[in-house]
Design a protein around this motif. Structure first.
Motif, short mmCIF file in Angstrom:
data_model
loop_
_atom_site.label_atom_id
_atom_site.label_comp_id
_atom_site.label_asym_id
_atom_site.label_seq_id
_atom_site.Cartn_x
_atom_site.Cartn_y
_atom_site.Cartn_z
N ALA A 1 0.76 -0.99 -0.10
CA ALA A 1 0.15 -0.35 -0.10
C ALA A 1 0.71 1.02 0.22
N MET A 2 0.38 2.10 -0.31
CA MET A 2 1.20 3.51 -0.60
C MET A 2 1.06 4.24 0.77
N LEU B 1 -0.15 29.05 -5.18
CA LEU B 1 0.87 27.63 -5.39
C LEU B 1 -0.79 27.14 -5.77
N ARG B 2 0.14 25.71 -6.80
CA ARG B 2 -0.90 24.76 -6.73
C ARG B 2 -0.40 23.41 -6.16
N GLY B 3 -0.78 22.33 -6.20
CA GLY B 3 -0.41 20.91 -6.39
C GLY B 3 -1.44 19.67 -6.38
N VAL B 4 -1.09 18.79 -6.45
CA VAL B 4 -1.25 17.71 -5.87
C VAL B 4 -1.45 16.28 -5.15
N ALA B 5 -2.21 15.91 -4.25
CA ALA B 5 -1.84 15.04 -3.42
C ALA B 5 -2.33 13.69 -3.67
N LEU B 6 -2.00 13.21 -3.11
CA LEU B 6 -2.69 11.25 -2.80
C LEU B 6 -2.94 10.80 -1.33
N GLY B 7 -3.73 10.10 -1.18
CA GLY B 7 -4.16 9.86 0.76
C GLY B 7 -3.15 8.39 0.24
N GLY B 8 -2.77 7.29 -0.72
CA GLY B 8 -2.49 6.43 -1.02
C GLY B 8 -2.95 5.48 -1.21
N ASP B 9 -3.21 4.48 0.21
CA ASP B 9 -4.57 3.55 0.00
C ASP B 9 -6.15 4.24 -0.06
N CYS B 10 -6.06 5.45 0.27
CA CYS B 10 -7.71 6.14 0.77
C CYS B 10 -7.34 7.27 0.69
N VAL C 1 -7.95 9.96 4.65
CA VAL C 1 -9.02 9.73 5.77
C VAL C 1 -9.02 8.89 7.09
N ARG C 2 -7.76 7.99 6.68
CA ARG C 2 -7.55 7.86 7.86
C ARG C 2 -6.33 7.60 9.30
N GLY C 3 -5.69 9.11 8.64
CA GLY C 3 -4.93 9.87 9.64
C GLY C 3 -3.57 9.43 9.52
N ARG C 4 -3.10 9.33 8.82
CA ARG C 4 -2.00 8.90 8.55
C ARG C 4 -1.36 10.44 7.40
N THR C 5 -0.28 10.89 8.61
CA THR C 5 0.15 12.19 8.13
C THR C 5 1.92 11.87 7.82
N ARG D 1 8.80 6.14 -0.61
CA ARG D 1 9.02 7.61 -0.46
C ARG D 1 8.14 8.48 0.28
N ASP D 2 8.01 9.30 1.52
CA ASP D 2 7.01 9.58 1.92
C ASP D 2 7.12 10.96 2.85
N VAL D 3 8.74 11.63 2.39
CA VAL D 3 8.82 12.63 3.53
C VAL D 3 8.44 13.91 2.88
N VAL D 4 7.73 14.92 3.94
CA VAL D 4 7.27 15.98 3.28
C VAL D 4 7.97 17.10 2.43
N GLU D 5 8.11 16.90 0.85
CA GLU D 5 8.95 17.49 0.65
C GLU D 5 9.15 18.99 0.12
N MET D 6 10.59 19.17 1.14
CA MET D 6 10.79 20.91 1.69
C MET D 6 11.46 21.39 -0.11
N MET D 7 10.49 23.10 -0.34
CA MET D 7 10.78 23.56 -1.11
C MET D 7 11.61 24.98 -0.57
N ASP D 8 12.18 25.16 -1.86
CA ASP D 8 13.71 26.32 -1.56
C ASP D 8 13.10 27.56 -2.26
N LEU D 9 12.37 28.43 -2.28
CA LEU D 9 12.72 29.23 -3.19
C LEU D 9 13.26 30.67 -3.05
N LYS D 10 13.50 31.65 -3.40
CA LYS D 10 14.95 32.08 -4.34
C LYS D 10 14.03 33.56 -3.73
N LEU D 11 14.41 34.21 -2.53
CA LEU D 11 12.93 35.80 -2.53
C LEU D 11 13.72 37.10 -3.45
#
Ligand SMILES: Nc1nc2c(c(=O)[nH]1)N[C@H]1C(S)=C(S)[C@@H](COP(=O)(O)O)O[C@H]1N2
Ligand SMILES: [Mo]
Length: 393
Positions: A283-284, A307-316, A364-368, A382-392
């Motif tokens: 399961a993802m 910002l725009r993006g996509v997300a997936l819950g994995g197996d829910c 929806v099962r509460g996994r973060t 891989r499931d870590v929060v992907e951090m991004m760096d913007l140049k101000l």
């Protein structure tokens, strides 16, 4: 949906082996420590503008910007991954058969039209994600395909339920696992044919389908024409392409691709650890991605950013997407829901002056998503929060 009965051929034959032109733009995958640049290819047998990870057998990555263009990934931009180079470059749909055998009372050899009519035709939105998606971002780095996060895509898959086919073959009470094999073969003597298995209960799940169409068209040959298995919520290693053989097993599958490859450590591991207990990747987990910026992009310092993006819950399904690392946690607005297993588009306003942030999905099962990646030697899941760096600026 009428399946095309003509012979499917990779357009331009030799194009399947075409090398990227020297003039093709390079893509920066932002892999830590490099090498980070990859050539792109404009035309590749039914594909266009893809990042070339390998030519033969093909491994093509989808550029991030494609995920910004719509919730479904177009067929000609959908990533490609094959393990062995012995994949057919043409398939005669009329001669094609799907065989079902093993622990069944009625072994079957079905024509394409018989598969299509074997049960109710259903369509399901689902993310096809390689277990090694984002592998190139692991630290310490690991061997294997050095994907950034473009070894995934979301499509509408149409097909018949696997369980309707299994019922047609009258599976016996001794059935434990179901093994799937495609038309592709290894060119190296003795190398194990790519085969994957599902436990019988999973195989009988109402969401598991044998698909013949993708986003309303025949499957592209590189994505498994004429039939492929779809296992919504599970990594795509199980989504066997050019599916031609279904074998019902009375025990565990001990073939290489189940017993040795695609396994996750069952305990925390560090580089160098050996002989740890493991289990098949399945399961993802939930994930979220920003689609309209790349790390390193320049943005005006004094202004908030849409910002725009996509997300997936994995197996829910997806319950929530939020920005972290922003001045205050920002909750994203979720767009249309296409079902539990597809991409969910989101948008959010990043407060002015934020240079480092990430998008985090909770399902929806509460996994973060975690803030640190649990390391494994194959760089799977891989499931870590992907951090991004913007140049101000
Ligand atoms: N027949 C066959 N099916 C296969 C594979 C393969 O090598 N051969 N690779 C699997 C893996 S590991 C992945 S990531 C997906 C890739 O699917 P795609 O090429 O349609 O994107 O196919 C899966 N199904
Ligand atoms: Mo994969």
């Amino acid at each position: 949906m009428r399946i095309d009965r003509r012979t499917a051929i990779l357009s331009g034959g030799a194009a399947a082996l075409a090398l990227p032109a020297a003039s093709s733009p390079m893509a920066d995958l932002h892999l830590p420590g490099g090498p980070s640049l990859r050539p792109t290819v404009r035309d590749f047998a039914g594909k266009r503008d893809m990042i070339v990870q390998r030519v033969r057998p093909p491994m093509l990555e989808t550029p991030r910007a494609v995920f910004d263009s719509g919730v479904f990934t177009p067929n000609d931009r959908f990533f490609v991954r094959w393990h062995w180079a012995g994949m057919p470059t043409s398939i005669d749909a009329g001669a094609f058969r799907l065989n079902i055998h093993g622990a069944v009372k009625t072994p079957l050899s079905l024509r394409l039209q018989e598969v299509v009519r074997a049960g109710e035709s259903i369509e399901i939105a689902a993310v096809n994600q390689c277990a090694g998606n984002g592998r190139g971002l692991f630290q310490p780095r690991v061997i294997g395909a050095q994907w950034a996060n473009g070894a995934m895509g979301n499509a509408l898959w149409r097909g018949v339920r696997l369980r309707d086919l299994l019922d047609k073959a009258r599976v016996t009470g001794a059935a434990r696992h179901v093994r799937f094999t495609g038309l592709d073969t290894a060119l190296i003597d003795g190398a194990p044919q790519f085969r994957k298995s599902l436990p019988i209960d999973k195989a009988r799940d109402a969401d598991v389908i044998v698909a013949f169409a993708m986003n309303g068209e025949n499957l592209p040959l590189l994505n498994g024409y004429p039939l492929r298995l779809i296992v919504p919520g599970w990594f795509s290693t199980y989504w066997v392409k050019m599916l031609t053989d279904i074998e019902v097993l009375t025990g565990e599958d001990d073939n290489f691709w189940m017993a040795k490859a695609y396994r996750m450590p069952s305990v925390p591991v560090k580089p160098g650890d050996k002989d740890f207990p493991s289990h098949p990747v399945a399961a993802m987990p939930p994930r979220a991605f920003v689609t309209n910026f790349e790390t390193g992009d320049a943005v005006p310092r004094g202004r908030s950013i849409e910002l725009r993006g996509v997300a997936l819950g994995g197996d829910c399904g997806v319950a929530k997407v939020e920005l972290i690392g922003a001045n205050a946690p920002v909750t994203a607005t979720l767009e249309a829901d296409h079902g539990s297993f597809g991409f969910r588009r989101w948008r959010a306003t990043l407060p002015a002056g934020t240079s480092r942030f990430g998008a985090r999905c909770t399902n929806v099962r509460g996994r973060t998503q975690p803030l640190a990646q649990a390391w494994n030697p194959s760089g799977y899941a891989r499931d870590v929060v992907e951090m991004m760096d913007l140049k101000l600026t």
